[in-house]
Design a protein around this motif. Structure first.
Motif, PDB file in Angstrom:
ATOM      1  N   LEU A 269       0.836  -1.200   0.000  1.00  0.00           N
ATOM      2  CA  LEU A 269       0.000   0.000   0.000  1.00  0.00           C
ATOM      3  C   LEU A 269       0.876   1.258   0.000  1.00  0.00           C
ATOM      4  CD1 LEU A 269      -2.787   1.239   0.080  1.00  0.00           C
ATOM      5  CD2 LEU A 269      -2.855   0.834   2.536  1.00  0.00           C
ATOM      6  N   ALA A 270       1.982   1.220   0.716  1.00  0.00           N
ATOM      7  CA  ALA A 270       2.901   2.367   0.742  1.00  0.00           C
ATOM      8  C   ALA A 270       3.511   2.609  -0.641  1.00  0.00           C
ATOM      9  CB  ALA A 270       4.003   2.135   1.770  1.00  0.00           C
ATOM     10  N   GLN A 271       3.853   1.531  -1.354  1.00  0.00           N
ATOM     11  CA  GLN A 271       4.395   1.673  -2.702  1.00  0.00           C
ATOM     12  C   GLN A 271       3.328   2.217  -3.656  1.00  0.00           C
ATOM     13  OE1 GLN A 271       5.646  -2.438  -2.866  1.00  0.00           O
ATOM     14  NE2 GLN A 271       7.783  -1.816  -3.129  1.00  0.00           N
ATOM     15  N   PHE A 272       2.094   1.741  -3.499  1.00  0.00           N
ATOM     16  CA  PHE A 272       0.984   2.228  -4.312  1.00  0.00           C
ATOM     17  C   PHE A 272       0.808   3.729  -4.104  1.00  0.00           C
ATOM     18  CE2 PHE A 272      -3.466   3.354  -4.870  1.00  0.00           C
ATOM     19  CZ  PHE A 272      -3.742   2.838  -6.130  1.00  0.00           C
ATOM     20  N   LYS A 273       0.824   4.150  -2.831  1.00  0.00           N
ATOM     21  CA  LYS A 273       0.679   5.568  -2.488  1.00  0.00           C
ATOM     22  C   LYS A 273       1.777   6.393  -3.161  1.00  0.00           C
ATOM     23  CE  LYS A 273       0.901   8.581   1.603  1.00  0.00           C
ATOM     24  NZ  LYS A 273       1.786   9.568   1.033  1.00  0.00           N
TER      25      LYS A 273
ATOM     26  N   PHE B  73      -6.147  -7.179  -3.606  1.00  0.00           N
ATOM     27  CA  PHE B  73      -6.483  -8.472  -3.020  1.00  0.00           C
ATOM     28  C   PHE B  73      -6.533  -8.308  -1.517  1.00  0.00           C
ATOM     29  CE2 PHE B  73      -5.296 -12.560  -1.211  1.00  0.00           C
ATOM     30  CZ  PHE B  73      -6.248 -13.371  -1.815  1.00  0.00           C
ATOM     31  N   ASP B  74      -7.630  -8.694  -0.927  1.00  0.00           N
ATOM     32  CA  ASP B  74      -7.816  -8.647   0.528  1.00  0.00           C
ATOM     33  C   ASP B  74      -7.865  -7.204   1.037  1.00  0.00           C
ATOM     34  OD1 ASP B  74      -8.306  -9.753   2.969  1.00  0.00           O
ATOM     35  OD2 ASP B  74      -6.301 -10.543   3.292  1.00  0.00           O
ATOM     36  N   ILE B  75      -8.930  -6.488   0.672  1.00  0.00           N
ATOM     37  CA  ILE B  75      -9.096  -5.086   1.073  1.00  0.00           C
ATOM     38  C   ILE B  75      -9.142  -4.934   2.593  1.00  0.00           C
ATOM     39  CG2 ILE B  75     -10.749  -3.175   1.088  1.00  0.00           C
ATOM     40  CD1 ILE B  75     -11.336  -3.719  -1.805  1.00  0.00           C
ATOM     41  N   HIS B  76      -9.720  -5.892   3.290  1.00  0.00           N
ATOM     42  CA  HIS B  76      -9.801  -5.855   4.760  1.00  0.00           C
ATOM     43  C   HIS B  76      -8.963  -7.013   5.309  1.00  0.00           C
ATOM     44  CE1 HIS B  76     -13.053  -2.946   4.410  1.00  0.00           C
ATOM     45  NE2 HIS B  76     -13.626  -3.741   3.533  1.00  0.00           N
ATOM     46  N   PRO B  77      -7.635  -6.860   5.364  1.00  0.00           N
ATOM     47  CA  PRO B  77      -6.788  -7.993   5.699  1.00  0.00           C
ATOM     48  C   PRO B  77      -6.817  -8.456   7.157  1.00  0.00           C
ATOM     49  CG  PRO B  77      -5.464  -6.037   5.490  1.00  0.00           C
ATOM     50  CD  PRO B  77      -6.860  -5.664   5.093  1.00  0.00           C
ATOM     51  N   GLY B  78      -7.218  -7.606   8.073  1.00  0.00           N
ATOM     52  CA  GLY B  78      -7.193  -8.002   9.484  1.00  0.00           C
ATOM     53  C   GLY B  78      -5.782  -7.935  10.043  1.00  0.00           C
ATOM     54  N   HIS B  79      -5.590  -8.554  11.187  1.00  0.00           N
ATOM     55  CA  HIS B  79      -4.290  -8.499  11.868  1.00  0.00           C
ATOM     56  C   HIS B  79      -3.325  -9.517  11.273  1.00  0.00           C
ATOM     57  CE1 HIS B  79      -5.770  -5.737  14.860  1.00  0.00           C
ATOM     58  NE2 HIS B  79      -6.836  -6.504  15.017  1.00  0.00           N
ATOM     59  N   GLY B  80      -2.084  -9.102  11.116  1.00  0.00           N
ATOM     60  CA  GLY B  80      -1.044  -9.999  10.655  1.00  0.00           C
ATOM     61  C   GLY B  80      -0.960 -10.193   9.150  1.00  0.00           C
ATOM     62  N   ARG B  81      -1.830  -9.560   8.398  1.00  0.00           N
ATOM     63  CA  ARG B  81      -1.793  -9.663   6.934  1.00  0.00           C
ATOM     64  C   ARG B  81      -1.800  -8.256   6.356  1.00  0.00           C
ATOM     65  NH1 ARG B  81      -6.720 -13.664   6.121  1.00  0.00           N
ATOM     66  NH2 ARG B  81      -7.585 -11.620   5.890  1.00  0.00           N
ATOM     67  N   THR B  82      -1.436  -8.152   5.093  1.00  0.00           N
ATOM     68  CA  THR B  82      -1.426  -6.843   4.451  1.00  0.00           C
ATOM     69  C   THR B  82      -2.248  -6.871   3.171  1.00  0.00           C
ATOM     70  OG1 THR B  82       0.556  -7.386   3.176  1.00  0.00           O
ATOM     71  CG2 THR B  82       0.901  -6.317   5.293  1.00  0.00           C
ATOM     72  N   ILE B  83      -2.635  -5.702   2.743  1.00  0.00           N
ATOM     73  CA  ILE B  83      -3.321  -5.551   1.459  1.00  0.00           C
ATOM     74  C   ILE B  83      -2.304  -5.823   0.367  1.00  0.00           C
ATOM     75  CG2 ILE B  83      -4.360  -3.866  -0.108  1.00  0.00           C
ATOM     76  CD1 ILE B  83      -5.549  -2.477   2.332  1.00  0.00           C
ATOM     77  N   ARG B  84      -2.672  -6.637  -0.624  1.00  0.00           N
ATOM     78  CA  ARG B  84      -1.792  -6.881  -1.770  1.00  0.00           C
ATOM     79  C   ARG B  84      -2.386  -6.182  -2.980  1.00  0.00           C
ATOM     80  NH1 ARG B  84      -1.004 -13.250  -1.509  1.00  0.00           N
ATOM     81  NH2 ARG B  84      -3.205 -12.974  -1.806  1.00  0.00           N
TER      82      ARG B  84
END
Length: 96
Positions: A36-40, A66-77
């Motif tokens: 997400l930081a790279q996208f920004k 992919f995975d807009i709401h990843p929850g804890h321990g995962r990231t948005i891809r």
């Protein structure tokens, strides 16, 4: 004076120059994911992460995320090539 360079040597040199200039061949970015930081940084400089989530991801639910709401321990891809294509087509819709 004439210099003869084989096609293979020329191709290698062109590839090196392209790498130095940070050009990425289309086939190399297919399937590549970014954070997400790279996208920004690449597509929405000056906007916050929250703005990106609200104004792009949650509002339009683009297929490059992919995975807009990843929850804890995962990231948005984010699939980079699809994101670039989507942003090119839809950037005028966004409230910049």
């Amino acid at each position: 004076m004439e210099v003869t360079i084989s096609r293979e040597e020329l191709k290698k040199e062109i590839i090196e120059i392209m790498k130095e200039l940070d050009f990425v061949p289309k086939n190399e970015s297919k399937g590549k994911t970014i954070t997400l930081a790279q996208f920004k940084k690449e597509f929405c400089p000056g906007k916050s992460i929250d703005w990106i989530k609200e104004e792009i991801f949650y509002k339009y639910k683009p297929d490059f995320v992919f995975d807009i709401h990843p929850g804890h321990g995962r990231t948005i891809r984010i699939y980079e090539s699809a994101a670039a294509e989507w942003m090119e087509k839809n950037s005028k819709k966004l409230p910049w």
